[in-house]
Design an enzyme around this catalytic site. Structure first.
Site, PDB file in Angstrom:
ATOM      1  N   LYS A   1     -20.763  -7.210  15.342  1.00 39.10           N
ATOM      2  CA  LYS A   1     -19.902  -7.807  14.340  1.00 39.10           C
ATOM      3  C   LYS A   1     -19.777  -6.888  13.138  1.00 39.10           C
ATOM      4  CE  LYS A   1     -21.843 -12.477  15.157  1.00 39.10           C
ATOM      5  NZ  LYS A   1     -22.564 -13.707  14.663  1.00 39.10           N
TER       6      LYS A   1
ATOM      7  N   TYR B   1     -14.808 -19.339  17.481  1.00 46.85           N
ATOM      8  CA  TYR B   1     -15.902 -20.253  16.802  1.00 46.85           C
ATOM      9  C   TYR B   1     -15.608 -21.610  16.539  1.00 46.85           C
ATOM     10  CZ  TYR B   1     -18.919 -16.207  15.814  1.00 46.85           C
ATOM     11  OH  TYR B   1     -20.091 -15.158  15.906  1.00 46.85           O
TER      12      TYR B   1
ATOM     13  N   ASN C   1     -25.420 -11.604  11.105  1.00 51.33           N
ATOM     14  CA  ASN C   1     -26.497 -11.350  12.019  1.00 51.33           C
ATOM     15  C   ASN C   1     -26.301 -10.198  13.098  1.00 51.33           C
ATOM     16  OD1 ASN C   1     -25.002 -12.745  13.559  1.00 51.33           O
ATOM     17  ND2 ASN C   1     -26.431 -14.600  13.865  1.00 51.33           N
TER      18      ASN C   1
HETATM   19  N1  LIG Z   1     -27.200 -21.844   9.560  1.00 48.79           N
HETATM   20  C1  LIG Z   1     -26.405 -21.184   9.413  1.00 48.79           C
HETATM   21  N2  LIG Z   1     -26.219 -20.404   8.036  1.00 48.79           N
HETATM   22  C2  LIG Z   1     -25.148 -19.503   8.072  1.00 48.79           C
HETATM   23  N3  LIG Z   1     -24.497 -18.929   9.204  1.00 48.79           N
HETATM   24  C3  LIG Z   1     -24.914 -19.234  10.469  1.00 48.79           C
HETATM   25  C4  LIG Z   1     -25.846 -20.392  10.585  1.00 48.79           C
HETATM   26  N4  LIG Z   1     -25.895 -20.696  11.719  1.00 48.79           N
HETATM   27  C5  LIG Z   1     -24.990 -19.948  12.363  1.00 48.79           C
HETATM   28  N5  LIG Z   1     -24.497 -19.247  11.599  1.00 48.79           N
HETATM   29  C6  LIG Z   1     -23.374 -18.231  11.824  1.00 48.79           C
HETATM   30  O1  LIG Z   1     -22.712 -18.450  12.940  1.00 48.79           O
HETATM   31  C7  LIG Z   1     -22.765 -17.789  14.170  1.00 48.79           C
HETATM   32  C8  LIG Z   1     -22.745 -18.793  15.339  1.00 48.79           C
HETATM   33  O2  LIG Z   1     -23.678 -19.795  15.350  1.00 48.79           O
HETATM   34  P1  LIG Z   1     -24.318 -20.061  16.661  1.00 48.79           P
HETATM   35  O3  LIG Z   1     -25.220 -21.340  16.454  1.00 48.79           O
HETATM   36  O4  LIG Z   1     -23.303 -20.057  17.718  1.00 48.79           O
HETATM   37  O5  LIG Z   1     -25.777 -18.784  16.802  1.00 48.79           O
HETATM   38  P2  LIG Z   1     -25.527 -17.858  18.155  1.00 48.79           P
HETATM   39  O6  LIG Z   1     -25.064 -18.337  19.425  1.00 48.79           O
HETATM   40  O7  LIG Z   1     -26.882 -17.244  17.928  1.00 48.79           O
HETATM   41  O8  LIG Z   1     -24.529 -16.734  17.437  1.00 48.79           O
HETATM   42  P3  LIG Z   1     -23.194 -16.174  17.841  1.00 48.79           P
HETATM   43  O9  LIG Z   1     -22.591 -17.428  18.503  1.00 48.79           O
HETATM   44  O10 LIG Z   1     -22.339 -15.390  16.926  1.00 48.79           O
HETATM   45  O11 LIG Z   1     -23.597 -15.122  19.215  1.00 48.79           O
HETATM   46  C9  LIG Z   1     -24.085 -17.183  13.997  1.00 48.79           C
HETATM   47  O12 LIG Z   1     -24.245 -16.105  14.857  1.00 48.79           O
HETATM   48  C10 LIG Z   1     -24.216 -16.928  12.406  1.00 48.79           C
HETATM   49  O13 LIG Z   1     -23.420 -15.731  12.053  1.00 48.79           O
END
Ligand SMILES: Nc1ncnc2c1ncn2[C@@H]1O[C@H](COP(=O)(O)OP(=O)(O)OP(=O)(O)O)[C@@H](O)[C@H]1O
Ligand SMILES: [Mg+2]
Length: 144
Positions: free
Chosen positions: A13, A53, A120
């Site tokens: 990212k 997303y 992240n």
């Molecule tokens: N509670 C939250 N507050 C802020 N940002 C969040 C939160 N939860 C998720 N995100 C953001 O949205 C992204 C997508 O969330 P998801 O639940 O799909 O997590 P992930 O599968 O671990 O991450 P990714 O899909 O990016 O690999 C996260 O990686 C983070 O960047």
């Protein structure tokens, strides 16, 4: 029993690209034995980001997430190997870097103090169906 040879979609990212962490992150996947079979530097358009997303549309963090993920270049890649989807998710670590264990990418490279859960470092597909969808979106569809 033979394990499946799968492919997964991973994206370094914009925060990790800004912090010059591309090489260190890719090294983790190479050292785990996965093959990098495609890679590109890409600044996500709003359209591509909202498709990627789509499952999070309407959540409280959605607008910040889209602003962040389109804020600069990312590295999109395809990795291949046995059980790669599940193993890469383990290497990446928990969504919230605060909760990500040391030894994982999110645990080891998180910014201290933490800026936000949104920044992240990395994305990885969470299932076979999302891997298929994301590979199509980033490498077979020309939305960028
Ligand atoms: N509670 C939250 N507050 C802020 N940002 C969040 C939160 N939860 C998720 N995100 C953001 O949205 C992204 C997508 O969330 P998801 O639940 O799909 O997590 P992930 O599968 O671990 O991450 P990714 O899909 O990016 O690999 C996260 O990686 C983070 O960047
Ligand atoms: Mg996810």
């Amino acid at each position: 029993m033979m394990m499946d040879v799968d492919k997964t979609f991973v994206m370094i990212k914009p925060d990790a690209v800004r912090r010059n962490l591309i090489g260190k992150i890719i090294t983790r996947f190479e050292e785990a034995g996965f093959k990098l079979i495609n890679l590109k530097l890409i600044t996500l358009s709003r359209e591509l980001a909202s498709k990627h997303y789509a499952e999070h549309k309407g959540k409280p963090f959605y607008n910040d997430l889209l602003a962040f993920i389109t804020s600069g270049p990312s590295i999109a890649m395809l990795l291949q190997g046995e059980d790669v989807i599940k193993k890469v998710r383990k290497i990446v670590g928990a969504t919230n870097p605060e909760e990500a264990q040391s030894g994982t990418i999110r645990g080891d490279f998180k910014e201290i103090p933490l800026k936000s859960v949104t920044e992240n470092l990395i994305h990885a597909s969470d299932s076979e169906s999302s891997a298929k969808r994301e590979i199509y979106l980033f490498f077979e569809n020309n939305l960028e």
